[in-house]
Design an enzyme around this catalytic site. Structure first.
Site, short mmCIF file in Angstrom:
data_model
loop_
_atom_site.label_atom_id
_atom_site.label_comp_id
_atom_site.label_asym_id
_atom_site.label_seq_id
_atom_site.Cartn_x
_atom_site.Cartn_y
_atom_site.Cartn_z
N ASN A 101 0.70 -0.99 -0.23
CA ASN A 101 -0.03 0.02 0.03
C ASN A 101 0.86 1.21 0.07
OD1 ASN A 101 -2.00 1.95 0.58
ND2 ASN A 101 -2.19 1.58 2.73
N TYR A 104 1.34 7.85 -2.17
CA TYR A 104 1.02 8.53 -3.47
C TYR A 104 1.94 9.25 -3.88
CZ TYR A 104 -3.87 7.55 -2.37
OH TYR A 104 -5.31 7.00 -1.99
N PHE A 163 -9.39 4.21 4.29
CA PHE A 163 -7.93 4.64 4.98
C PHE A 163 -8.24 5.72 6.00
CE2 PHE A 163 -7.49 3.72 0.36
CZ PHE A 163 -6.15 3.40 0.21
#
Length: 244
Positions: A101, A104, A163
């Site tokens: 995960n 970004y 999230f």
């Protein structure tokens, strides 16, 4: 990328229900060795060690390394390495898969690292949805470089509500399947040049007008804004023939 910047970019998924929904889309078995990019608080790591042979979690945040180790105290088929994934050296002599995960803000750097510097046969990543779509866009240089090495699939949506802290956008679970490189070693430099000229629409630097028209016809391209990777490879092969 320093530790502070990476920590501030992390968004965690901690709900067992939501993690289970994501894990159903990931092909794992008890023989698999896994490298996890960013263990976070160990929630995915726990699921991985219960499904796989051995898990190596790579986490840059020292405190999160300790949190993960404490969460997995009842298991012994794992190790947590306090390292920066962008500096990590993957093994070259064993079979493994990768899961992560990923933050970004360094998604491009990470995906380049694991596709070009690892030999993982399957890679599963949770990434921002817009980024996932760009990886399938043949007008993007990153997509064209990656598609030569891996098959890319969007497996499922990961809603932003999964999230915490909650990001502004949704994410996706993607899979990258390793394949035999579509570009030979001797053509790599030529391919890199062709890709950059193509995405910048510098067509005159790679084809004459007649060559361009003939190459498009041979590739079956009617719309430059909508071409497949196979059609792009056809264009590259034409370019090679014209530039022997």
């Amino acid at each position: 990328m320093n530790e502070k910047n990476i920590k501030h970019s992390q968004n965690f998924i901690t709900s067992k229900h939501n993690i289970d929904k994501i894990m159903t889309n990931i092909r794992l078995n008890e023989h698999d060795n896994i490298f996890e990019i960013g263990s976070g608080k160990g929630h995915f790591t726990l699921e991985l060690v219960q499904r796989c042979n051995f898990v190596t979690a790579i986490e840059i945040d020292h405190k999160l390394c300790k949190t993960t180790e404490n969460k997995l105290v009842d298991h012994d088929n794992f190790q947590v390495l306090n390292k920066d994934i962008l500096q990590f050296k993957f093994p070259k002599n064993q079979s493994y898969k990768i899961f992560g995960n990923i933050p970004y803000n360094i998604s491009t750097d990470i995906i380049r690292k694991i596709v070009f510097d690892s030999i993982a046969d399957e890679i599963y990543l949770i990434v921002e949805y817009g980024f996932a779509k760009r990886l399938l866009n043949t007008k993007r240089s990153l997509a064209l470089f990656l598609m030569a090495e891996v098959d890319i699939s969007i497996l499922s949506m990961v809603p932003r509500e999964y999230f915490h802290p909650k990001p502004k956008v949704n994410s996706s679970l993607i899979r990258l399947n390793r394949k035999k490189s579509r570009i030979s070693h001797k053509d790599k430099q030529k391919y890199n040049y062709f890709v950059m000229k193509w995405v910048n629409k510098e067509y005159k630097k790679i084809f004459t007008k007649n060559q361009f028209n003939n190459s498009l016809k041979h590739a079956g391209i009617d719309d430059l804004n909508n071409i497949s990777f196979e059609q792009f490879l056809s264009l590259f092969n034409s370019y090679k023939l014209f530039n022997k």
